[in-house]
Write a protein that holds these residues in place. Sequence first.
Motif, PDB file in Angstrom:
ATOM      1  N   TYR A  61       0.708  -1.190  -0.357  1.00 43.26           N
ATOM      2  CA  TYR A  61       0.031   0.176  -0.373  1.00 43.26           C
ATOM      3  C   TYR A  61       1.009   0.813  -0.409  1.00 43.26           C
ATOM      4  O   TYR A  61       0.491   2.290  -0.465  1.00 43.26           O
ATOM      5  N   GLU A  62       2.039   0.850   0.408  1.00 46.13           N
ATOM      6  CA  GLU A  62       3.260   2.704   0.785  1.00 46.13           C
ATOM      7  C   GLU A  62       3.885   2.589  -0.663  1.00 46.13           C
ATOM      8  O   GLU A  62       3.440   3.479  -0.894  1.00 46.13           O
ATOM      9  N   ILE A  63       3.965   1.580  -1.721  1.00 51.91           N
ATOM     10  CA  ILE A  63       4.364   1.492  -2.382  1.00 51.91           C
ATOM     11  C   ILE A  63       3.280   2.542  -3.488  1.00 51.91           C
ATOM     12  O   ILE A  63       3.762   3.247  -4.133  1.00 51.91           O
ATOM     13  N   ILE A  64       2.242   2.067  -3.098  1.00 44.32           N
ATOM     14  CA  ILE A  64       1.400   2.282  -3.932  1.00 44.32           C
ATOM     15  C   ILE A  64       1.001   4.015  -4.365  1.00 44.32           C
ATOM     16  O   ILE A  64       1.111   4.665  -5.072  1.00 44.32           O
ATOM     17  N   ASN A  65       0.855   3.763  -2.785  1.00 50.17           N
ATOM     18  CA  ASN A  65       0.986   5.346  -2.096  1.00 50.17           C
ATOM     19  C   ASN A  65       1.694   6.501  -2.924  1.00 50.17           C
ATOM     20  O   ASN A  65       1.446   7.398  -3.229  1.00 50.17           O
ATOM     21  N   ASP A  66       2.847   6.174  -2.513  1.00 44.58           N
ATOM     22  CA  ASP A  66       3.843   7.157  -3.575  1.00 44.58           C
ATOM     23  C   ASP A  66       4.355   6.738  -4.942  1.00 44.58           C
ATOM     24  O   ASP A  66       4.372   8.397  -5.080  1.00 44.58           O
ATOM     25  N   VAL A  67       3.501   5.437  -5.491  1.00 39.00           N
ATOM     26  CA  VAL A  67       3.660   5.758  -6.946  1.00 39.00           C
ATOM     27  C   VAL A  67       2.587   7.399  -6.982  1.00 39.00           C
ATOM     28  O   VAL A  67       2.841   7.464  -8.146  1.00 39.00           O
ATOM     29  N   VAL A  68       1.411   7.248  -6.808  1.00 38.96           N
ATOM     30  CA  VAL A  68       0.687   8.032  -6.834  1.00 38.96           C
ATOM     31  C   VAL A  68       0.755   9.206  -6.370  1.00 38.96           C
ATOM     32  O   VAL A  68       0.349  10.712  -7.334  1.00 38.96           O
ATOM     33  N   GLU A  69       1.078   9.973  -5.430  1.00 41.65           N
ATOM     34  CA  GLU A  69       2.112  11.087  -5.553  1.00 41.65           C
ATOM     35  C   GLU A  69       3.339  11.415  -6.240  1.00 41.65           C
ATOM     36  O   GLU A  69       3.253  12.561  -6.334  1.00 41.65           O
ATOM     37  N   LYS A  70       4.289  10.243  -7.048  1.00 43.49           N
ATOM     38  CA  LYS A  70       4.879  11.026  -8.001  1.00 43.49           C
ATOM     39  C   LYS A  70       3.982  11.860  -8.608  1.00 43.49           C
ATOM     40  O   LYS A  70       4.777  12.378  -9.393  1.00 43.49           O
ATOM     41  N   TYR A  71       3.071  10.439  -9.414  1.00 45.33           N
ATOM     42  CA  TYR A  71       2.596  10.788 -10.453  1.00 45.33           C
ATOM     43  C   TYR A  71       2.154  12.289 -10.540  1.00 45.33           C
ATOM     44  O   TYR A  71       1.665  13.136 -11.761  1.00 45.33           O
ATOM     45  N   ASN A  72       0.548  12.501  -8.543  1.00 42.27           N
ATOM     46  CA  ASN A  72       0.542  13.962  -9.195  1.00 42.27           C
ATOM     47  C   ASN A  72       1.605  15.201  -9.345  1.00 42.27           C
ATOM     48  O   ASN A  72       1.254  15.873  -9.323  1.00 42.27           O
ATOM     49  N   THR A  73       2.936  14.898  -8.564  1.00 42.76           N
ATOM     50  CA  THR A  73       4.051  15.916  -8.679  1.00 42.76           C
ATOM     51  C   THR A  73       3.844  15.998 -10.227  1.00 42.76           C
ATOM     52  O   THR A  73       4.099  16.938 -10.589  1.00 42.76           O
ATOM     53  N   ILE A  74       4.157  15.345 -11.254  1.00 45.71           N
ATOM     54  CA  ILE A  74       4.403  15.306 -12.898  1.00 45.71           C
ATOM     55  C   ILE A  74       3.094  15.868 -12.882  1.00 45.71           C
ATOM     56  O   ILE A  74       3.410  16.066 -13.522  1.00 45.71           O
ATOM     57  N   ILE A  75       1.913  14.967 -12.917  1.00 40.65           N
ATOM     58  CA  ILE A  75       1.525  16.351 -13.978  1.00 40.65           C
ATOM     59  C   ILE A  75       0.872  17.403 -12.961  1.00 40.65           C
ATOM     60  O   ILE A  75       0.868  18.644 -13.264  1.00 40.65           O
ATOM     61  N   GLY A  76       1.351  17.742 -11.571  1.00 45.82           N
ATOM     62  CA  GLY A  76       1.292  19.274 -11.047  1.00 45.82           C
ATOM     63  C   GLY A  76       1.816  20.281 -11.551  1.00 45.82           C
ATOM     64  O   GLY A  76       1.422  21.777 -12.075  1.00 45.82           O
ATOM     65  N   ARG A  77       3.198  19.757 -12.263  1.00 48.32           N
ATOM     66  CA  ARG A  77       3.938  20.279 -12.161  1.00 48.32           C
ATOM     67  C   ARG A  77       4.509  20.507 -14.760  1.00 48.32           C
ATOM     68  O   ARG A  77       4.255  21.812 -14.664  1.00 48.32           O
ATOM     69  N   ARG A  78       3.500  19.928 -14.508  1.00 49.45           N
ATOM     70  CA  ARG A  78       2.944  20.299 -15.807  1.00 49.45           C
ATOM     71  C   ARG A  78       1.856  21.383 -16.449  1.00 49.45           C
ATOM     72  O   ARG A  78       1.570  22.030 -16.659  1.00 49.45           O
ATOM     73  N   ASP A  79       0.771  21.093 -15.340  1.00 49.82           N
ATOM     74  CA  ASP A  79      -0.072  22.355 -14.845  1.00 49.82           C
ATOM     75  C   ASP A  79       0.938  23.448 -14.912  1.00 49.82           C
ATOM     76  O   ASP A  79       0.094  24.501 -14.944  1.00 49.82           O
ATOM     77  N   ILE A  80       1.438  23.441 -13.512  1.00 53.56           N
ATOM     78  CA  ILE A  80       1.954  24.990 -13.208  1.00 53.56           C
ATOM     79  C   ILE A  80       2.889  25.263 -15.050  1.00 53.56           C
ATOM     80  O   ILE A  80       2.361  26.484 -14.913  1.00 53.56           O
ATOM     81  N   ILE A  81       3.588  24.470 -15.365  1.00 52.95           N
ATOM     82  CA  ILE A  81       4.453  24.998 -16.153  1.00 52.95           C
ATOM     83  C   ILE A  81       3.236  25.775 -17.657  1.00 52.95           C
ATOM     84  O   ILE A  81       3.608  26.695 -17.595  1.00 52.95           O
ATOM     85  N   LYS A  82       2.552  24.386 -17.938  1.00 47.17           N
ATOM     86  CA  LYS A  82       1.709  24.957 -19.000  1.00 47.17           C
ATOM     87  C   LYS A  82       0.804  26.936 -17.995  1.00 47.17           C
ATOM     88  O   LYS A  82       0.576  27.492 -19.067  1.00 47.17           O
ATOM     89  N   ASP A  83       0.133  26.851 -17.119  1.00 48.41           N
ATOM     90  CA  ASP A  83      -0.167  28.702 -16.857  1.00 48.41           C
ATOM     91  C   ASP A  83       0.677  29.255 -16.533  1.00 48.41           C
ATOM     92  O   ASP A  83       0.301  30.457 -17.186  1.00 48.41           O
ATOM     93  N   LEU A  84       2.296  28.697 -16.361  1.00 52.64           N
ATOM     94  CA  LEU A  84       2.725  29.900 -16.325  1.00 52.64           C
ATOM     95  C   LEU A  84       3.191  30.325 -18.197  1.00 52.64           C
ATOM     96  O   LEU A  84       3.517  31.656 -17.923  1.00 52.64           O
ATOM     97  N   TYR A  85       3.964  29.438 -18.690  1.00 53.24           N
ATOM     98  CA  TYR A  85       3.600  30.167 -20.524  1.00 53.24           C
ATOM     99  C   TYR A  85       1.982  31.066 -20.426  1.00 53.24           C
ATOM    100  O   TYR A  85       1.804  31.677 -21.721  1.00 53.24           O
ATOM    101  N   GLU A  86       0.839  30.555 -20.047  1.00 47.50           N
ATOM    102  CA  GLU A  86      -0.821  31.297 -20.542  1.00 47.50           C
ATOM    103  C   GLU A  86       0.252  32.751 -19.429  1.00 47.50           C
ATOM    104  O   GLU A  86      -0.741  33.473 -20.482  1.00 47.50           O
ATOM    105  N   ARG A  87       0.141  33.008 -18.234  1.00 45.19           N
ATOM    106  CA  ARG A  87       0.969  33.857 -18.672  1.00 45.19           C
ATOM    107  C   ARG A  87       1.518  35.029 -18.943  1.00 45.19           C
ATOM    108  O   ARG A  87       1.759  36.443 -18.869  1.00 45.19           O
ATOM    109  N   ASN A  88       2.306  33.831 -19.469  1.00 41.64           N
ATOM    110  CA  ASN A  88       3.604  35.033 -20.343  1.00 41.64           C
ATOM    111  C   ASN A  88       2.925  36.013 -21.802  1.00 41.64           C
ATOM    112  O   ASN A  88       2.087  35.668 -22.751  1.00 41.64           O
TER     113      ASN A  88
END
Length: 194
Positions: A167-194
């Motif tokens: 369960y802890e391993i799967i939970n860690d994978v989900v956290e890492k996945y959310n991190t990747i998606i979040g970084r994508r969304d942050i970069i996308k938002d920054l480009y929209e603000r430029n």
Amino acid sequence: MSKEELFEKLNDCYDYGDKQGIVVNIEKYQKNVSEEEASRDLAEYIFLKFTTNKADAMAGLMRMMIKDNPNLALLKFPENYFYRLAVIKGSMDLYDCYIEEAIIPFLKDKDEDAVNDCYMELTCVAEKLNDHFFPNYVPCIKGMDFNGAFATYEKDTEISLIRSEDYEIINDVVEKYNTIIGRRDIIKDLYERN
């Protein structure tokens, strides 16, 4: 007060929902250290406490820290500790808080070129951090890194039993996945603000 003592006191205040206690301890801590140390250590506290399901609460905590001393969010710009925290964790909640509490007020009276330059600098930092961390993610394979459910609960077949370690391993994978998606969304938002 040492950093460790601060973290203990903030944990106690956080656990009991003592917002005033959080502010008091942040203020006390800042009297004994430089602004850079305070910015780094407060960002570290959020970093250590952060999980995706606590993102909203951690953004609220960051908001309290920045409101108490707005300069903490602008030190070493664009490599600020709070900003780097938001990008490293890939948290839109932390990112939105940082933009609302630090960047928008900072850019209030700036011309269009200064605004674009600011967001471009933030974009460069986000992309650099993303490029640094992305190659460190490794595949997680069922059967090698974790096992799936080994049984179902006899009273409810919709409930699967899984080992705590898996369960802890799967939970860690989900956290890492959310991190990747979040970084994508942050970069996308920054480009929209430029």
